[in-house]
Design a protein around this motif. Structure first.
Motif, PDB file in Angstrom:
ATOM      1  N   LEU A 524     -16.934 -35.099 -15.345  1.00 24.89           N
ATOM      2  CA  LEU A 524     -18.066 -35.674 -16.057  1.00 24.89           C
ATOM      3  C   LEU A 524     -19.272 -34.775 -15.837  1.00 24.89           C
ATOM      4  N   GLY A 525     -19.932 -34.409 -16.924  1.00 28.29           N
ATOM      5  CA  GLY A 525     -21.089 -33.533 -16.807  1.00 28.29           C
ATOM      6  C   GLY A 525     -21.637 -33.171 -18.172  1.00 28.29           C
ATOM      7  N   SER A 526     -22.749 -32.474 -18.163  1.00 31.43           N
ATOM      8  CA  SER A 526     -23.438 -32.101 -19.394  1.00 31.43           C
ATOM      9  C   SER A 526     -22.845 -30.823 -19.984  1.00 31.43           C
ATOM     10  N   LEU A 527     -23.401 -30.415 -21.113  1.00 31.05           N
ATOM     11  CA  LEU A 527     -23.001 -29.159 -21.737  1.00 31.05           C
ATOM     12  C   LEU A 527     -23.276 -27.988 -20.803  1.00 31.05           C
ATOM     13  N   ARG A 528     -24.387 -28.035 -20.089  1.00 30.09           N
ATOM     14  CA  ARG A 528     -24.716 -26.966 -19.144  1.00 30.09           C
ATOM     15  C   ARG A 528     -23.649 -26.864 -18.054  1.00 30.09           C
ATOM     16  N   ASP A 529     -23.147 -28.012 -17.605  1.00 26.71           N
ATOM     17  CA  ASP A 529     -22.084 -28.011 -16.596  1.00 26.71           C
ATOM     18  C   ASP A 529     -20.810 -27.379 -17.151  1.00 26.71           C
ATOM     19  N   ALA A 530     -20.495 -27.712 -18.398  1.00 25.11           N
ATOM     20  CA  ALA A 530     -19.298 -27.157 -19.028  1.00 25.11           C
ATOM     21  C   ALA A 530     -19.427 -25.646 -19.207  1.00 25.11           C
ATOM     22  N   ILE A 531     -20.630 -25.182 -19.571  1.00 30.25           N
ATOM     23  CA  ILE A 531     -20.853 -23.744 -19.725  1.00 30.25           C
ATOM     24  C   ILE A 531     -20.673 -23.035 -18.385  1.00 30.25           C
ATOM     25  N   ALA A 532     -21.188 -23.636 -17.313  1.00 30.12           N
ATOM     26  CA  ALA A 532     -21.027 -23.044 -15.983  1.00 30.12           C
ATOM     27  C   ALA A 532     -19.548 -22.963 -15.596  1.00 30.12           C
ATOM     28  N   ALA A 533     -18.796 -24.008 -15.935  1.00 36.42           N
ATOM     29  CA  ALA A 533     -17.363 -24.004 -15.635  1.00 36.42           C
ATOM     30  C   ALA A 533     -16.648 -22.918 -16.426  1.00 36.42           C
ATOM     31  N   ALA A 534     -17.031 -22.739 -17.687  1.00 38.07           N
ATOM     32  CA  ALA A 534     -16.414 -21.701 -18.516  1.00 38.07           C
ATOM     33  C   ALA A 534     -16.739 -20.314 -17.968  1.00 38.07           C
ATOM     34  N   ALA A 535     -17.966 -20.137 -17.499  1.00 36.70           N
ATOM     35  CA  ALA A 535     -18.348 -18.849 -16.922  1.00 36.70           C
ATOM     36  C   ALA A 535     -17.496 -18.530 -15.700  1.00 36.70           C
ATOM     37  N   THR A 536     -17.217 -19.536 -14.889  1.00 39.66           N
ATOM     38  CA  THR A 536     -16.363 -19.332 -13.717  1.00 39.66           C
ATOM     39  C   THR A 536     -14.955 -18.949 -14.142  1.00 39.66           C
ATOM     40  N   LEU A 537     -14.405 -19.672 -15.137  1.00 37.79           N
ATOM     41  CA  LEU A 537     -13.060 -19.347 -15.621  1.00 37.79           C
ATOM     42  C   LEU A 537     -13.006 -17.951 -16.231  1.00 37.79           C
ATOM     43  N   GLY A 538     -14.115 -17.520 -16.838  1.00 39.96           N
ATOM     44  CA  GLY A 538     -14.162 -16.199 -17.461  1.00 39.96           C
ATOM     45  C   GLY A 538     -14.513 -15.085 -16.494  1.00 39.96           C
ATOM     46  N   GLY A 539     -14.696 -15.423 -15.210  1.00 36.54           N
ATOM     47  CA  GLY A 539     -14.995 -14.409 -14.207  1.00 36.54           C
ATOM     48  C   GLY A 539     -16.377 -13.809 -14.328  1.00 36.54           C
ATOM     49  N   LEU A 540     -17.367 -14.602 -14.787  1.00 35.16           N
ATOM     50  CA  LEU A 540     -18.709 -14.075 -15.015  1.00 35.16           C
ATOM     51  C   LEU A 540     -19.648 -14.258 -13.832  1.00 35.16           C
ATOM     52  N   GLY A 541     -19.249 -15.006 -12.824  1.00 33.97           N
ATOM     53  CA  GLY A 541     -20.126 -15.209 -11.684  1.00 33.97           C
ATOM     54  C   GLY A 541     -21.257 -16.168 -11.999  1.00 33.97           C
ATOM     55  N   GLU A 542     -22.358 -16.061 -11.225  1.00 36.04           N
ATOM     56  CA  GLU A 542     -23.463 -17.005 -11.371  1.00 36.04           C
ATOM     57  C   GLU A 542     -24.472 -16.565 -12.419  1.00 36.04           C
ATOM     58  N   ARG A 543     -24.576 -15.279 -12.706  1.00 34.55           N
ATOM     59  CA  ARG A 543     -25.530 -14.785 -13.697  1.00 34.55           C
ATOM     60  C   ARG A 543     -24.761 -14.375 -14.953  1.00 34.55           C
ATOM     61  N   TYR A 544     -25.050 -15.058 -16.053  1.00 34.67           N
ATOM     62  CA  TYR A 544     -24.318 -14.792 -17.286  1.00 34.67           C
ATOM     63  C   TYR A 544     -25.187 -15.154 -18.481  1.00 34.67           C
ATOM     64  N   GLN A 545     -24.839 -14.615 -19.621  1.00 35.59           N
ATOM     65  CA  GLN A 545     -25.529 -14.928 -20.867  1.00 35.59           C
ATOM     66  C   GLN A 545     -24.756 -15.999 -21.631  1.00 35.59           C
ATOM     67  N   VAL A 546     -25.480 -16.715 -22.462  1.00 35.80           N
ATOM     68  CA  VAL A 546     -24.872 -17.748 -23.307  1.00 35.80           C
ATOM     69  C   VAL A 546     -25.255 -17.463 -24.752  1.00 35.80           C
ATOM     70  N   GLU A 547     -24.261 -17.454 -25.624  1.00 32.80           N
ATOM     71  CA  GLU A 547     -24.498 -17.262 -27.056  1.00 32.80           C
ATOM     72  C   GLU A 547     -24.047 -18.508 -27.814  1.00 32.80           C
ATOM     73  N   TYR A 548     -24.956 -19.072 -28.615  1.00 31.52           N
ATOM     74  CA  TYR A 548     -24.626 -20.226 -29.452  1.00 31.52           C
ATOM     75  C   TYR A 548     -24.230 -19.708 -30.833  1.00 31.52           C
ATOM     76  N   VAL A 549     -22.968 -19.877 -31.149  1.00 32.62           N
ATOM     77  CA  VAL A 549     -22.394 -19.251 -32.335  1.00 32.62           C
ATOM     78  C   VAL A 549     -22.433 -20.226 -33.510  1.00 32.62           C
ATOM     79  N   GLN A 550     -22.807 -19.709 -34.670  1.00 33.67           N
ATOM     80  CA  GLN A 550     -22.782 -20.488 -35.902  1.00 33.67           C
ATOM     81  C   GLN A 550     -22.146 -19.649 -37.006  1.00 33.67           C
ATOM     82  N   GLU A 551     -21.681 -20.345 -38.031  1.00 32.50           N
ATOM     83  CA  GLU A 551     -21.123 -19.653 -39.191  1.00 32.50           C
ATOM     84  C   GLU A 551     -22.202 -18.757 -39.792  1.00 32.50           C
ATOM     85  N   PRO A 552     -21.897 -17.480 -40.077  1.00 33.32           N
ATOM     86  CA  PRO A 552     -22.903 -16.575 -40.653  1.00 33.32           C
ATOM     87  C   PRO A 552     -23.471 -17.139 -41.949  1.00 33.32           C
TER      88      PRO A 552
END
Length: 615
Positions: A524-552
């Motif tokens: 249970l957690g917010s979107l920010r928590d989910a992004i942090a979890a994804a960064a860990t799974l992706g091997g990005l560590g604690e400092r990472y960038q976030v891109e919000y993707v939309q259809e061009p």
């Protein structure tokens, strides 16, 4: 050489004048276009911000995960009514988080009078951001003439709540009521054929019953109680009220109001729901002292959150590069084909996921899901796209918004991790098929259908003929097969025993806490928590960038979007109607929209109909 005739000279002058007028009009339109471009992209953007100001959360409209496609006519007409405006949740959260670290911002002020709807799940994410803002030591104040239930949950997060002396805080609790059409269909001589899988008939009940079954009432009461319990607990904690104080206020409101001689504002003050009763001019004077600055008009100095985040956030033309987490939003009903923002297209979302996974530097993807489901074929296409992304070695984390049920859960089950907000509704693992035939109605009108076919099934799916028993048996088999496939997807994706999944399925809707207990979600957690979890799974560590993707967007769509952002326009089906009239016709429009969104070629749906009353 003879002179041209009078008629010819008149015609020549007329044509020359018409040509001049056409060129002049073209030039004027071109100049207007240039001025519009300047206004949209350059004017007003470089005006200096005040030295001291409050961040103003003037949330006028409906809070959404992603804005719907802009209505060009509405955008050109100007500022829409609050019932037509959409506010992106991320804009609110980013503005609050950025303001907490901005020395120019001395306070956070919430004016919520025109907040139409946000929902408990989104409100809890905003509440989390406000808590982080408070840690900076800056005050938070909510000002309002009248707080609805949605508005008050946000207002209760403030250090201080100011209410108009003529205002009120009319809390009532959560409820889920639906229309049931069995008798109406019978009277209209419409035969509704419904096929579903699982013991729970909640998906089919509106067509088969005149009331909610006892089983469905028990299930609905459970998740309603969970959401209301979270609401009351959060309010009581922030307002330092004793446990049960909110329920006591609601249940005894008529008695308490009578004791207060009908003064609802004084009652809210006495019950500890607000801190001050001040008319707007007095509240403004108080805020001037609190903020420490006054504008030229005599009001407390403030910057609107939308303009503030537009200035502080990188331009949409700036490309995010380097290793990062990509966030893709899936909000709305799941439909076949390409769909605009505000709906989930099986083709368009699948394509966006594929394109995102192929971008250099994307190390993980977060799919923000906020949907009650929809088309089976579209859901399967999206699930398959997620499976291909994971096969490339890119981890996928699903972040559930207010609702991720039925088809929404079907696509979520493919993820490496599933995060739900504490107020998410999910589950509703089931499949149904429903369609009407009108043979009785036509018979009553004296219209009869007859003819021949080459096989016993030819012409069986006509709306003017009774349903063929062979077809009915085939449809029932298809629904059961799809349901069993749904169970298989959950068993494999969640690594659960089939018996566990069967107990959690059968169309039941679950609260986030129950879903976690059953293994349907991980955390249970917010979107920010989910992004942090994804960064860990992706091997990005604690400092990472976030891109919000939309259809061009095409250049035309970009222009319209920029215009809409300037005037706050959103898509509205009735731009000429007042807010009051729109409120009257909205239920009918909702039904019409639901029918239009059922575009699955096989007429198979994984959709949570009982979630339509989500608080």
């Amino acid at each position: 050489m003879s002179k041209p005739s009078l008629l010819r000279r008149i015609f020549s002058r007329f044509w020359a004048g018409l040509t001049w007028f056409r060129l002049a009009l073209s030039n004027i339109l071109f100049l207007v276009f240039l001025v519009l471009i300047y206004v949209l992209y350059f004017s007003g953007g470089q005006q200096p911000l005040p030295e001291k100001a409050a961040l103003l959360l003037n949330l006028g409209g409906t809070v959404v995960e992603e804005k719907s496609r802009t209505n060009p006519l509405q955008a050109l007409l100007g500022e829409p009514a609050p019932t037509e405006r959409e506010i992106v949740l991320r804009d609110v959260l980013d503005a609050i988080h950025h303001a907490a670290k901005d020395p120019m911002i001395t306070a956070l002020v919430m004016e919520l009078d025109y907040l139409v709807s946000s929902g408990i799940s989104k409100n809890m994410e905003i509440a989390e951001a406000i808590t982080a803002f408070k840690a900076s030591g800056k005050p938070v104040v909510a000002v309002g003439d009248y707080f609805t239930q949605d508005q008050y949950l946000l207002a209760s997060q403030a250090d201080e709540i100011i209410l108009s002396p003529m205002g009120a805080v009319p809390l009532e609790g959560f409820a889920s009521y639906r229309n049931h059409f069995r008798e109406a269909l019978e009277k209209a001589l419409i035969s509704m054929h419904v096929f579903h899988a699982g013991k729970q008939k909640s998906m089919a009940e509106p067509f088969l019953r005149d009331d909610m079954s006892a089983e469905e009432k028990a299930i609905t009461a459970r998740w309603l109680a969970d959401l209301w319990g979270r609401y009351t607990a959060l309010v009581e904690e922030r307002r330092q009220l004793s446990p049960g104080a909110v329920d006591a206020y609601v249940d005894n409101y008529h008695v308490l109001l009578a004791a207060a001689a009908g003064d609802s504002a004084r009652l809210a003050l006495e019950q500890g729901l607000v801190d001050r009763l001040l008319a707007r001019p007095d509240a403004n004077d108080y805020l001037i002292q609190l903020v420490g600055a006054e504008d030229e008009g005599g009001f407390y100095e403030a910057v609107f959150f939308e303009g503030y985040i537009a200035r502080t956030r990188p331009s949409s033309f700036t490309q995010v590069s380097g290793d990062r987490v990509a966030v893709v939003t899936a909000e709305g009903n799941i439909m076949s084909g390409d769909q605009p923002p505000g709906a989930i297209g099986g083709d368009s979302l699948s394509r966006l996921l594929r394109q995102t996974s192929e971008q250099e530097g994307v190390k993980a993807i977060v799919l923000r899901v906020n949907t009650g489901g929809g088309s089976v074929l579209a859901s399967e296409r999206i699930r398959h796209a997620l499976a291909r992304v994971r096969a490339q070695g890119i981890p996928v984390v699903v972040s559930m918004g207010s609702l991720a049920a039925s088809g929404g859960y079907y696509i979520a089950a493919e993820a490496d991790q599933i995060w739900a907000t504490p107020a998410t509704l999910t589950g509703s693992i089931g499949v149904f098929m429903a369609f009407p035939t009108f043979e009785q109605l036509l018979d009553r009108a004296g219209i009869y259908t007859d003819g021949v076919g080459t096989t016993s099934l030819a012409g069986s799916l006509r709306f003017d003929r009774p349903l063929n028993p062979q077809v009915a048996a085939s449809l029932a088999s298809t629904v059961n097969f799809t349901y069993e496939g749904f169970l298989d997807i959950v068993v494999a994706g969640r690594e659960l025993e089939r018996e566990q999944v069967v107990k959690a399925a059968e169309g039941r809707v679950w609260s986030a806490s129950d879903a976690r207990r059953l293994g349907l979600v991980d955390e249970l957690g917010s979107l920010r928590d989910a992004i942090a979890a994804a960064a860990t799974l992706g091997g990005l560590g604690e400092r990472y960038q976030v891109e919000y993707v939309q259809e061009p967007l095409s250049p035309r769509e970009m222009l319209l979007q920029q215009l809409a952002s300037r005037v706050g326009a959103a898509a509205s089906p009735w731009p000429g109607l007042s807010a009051g009239l729109q409120g009257l016709v909205r239920p009918l429009a909702s039904v019409a929209r639901s029918l239009a969104e059922m575009n699955d070629p096989a007429h198979l749906y994984m959709r949570c109909l009982s979630c339509s009353a989500l608080p």
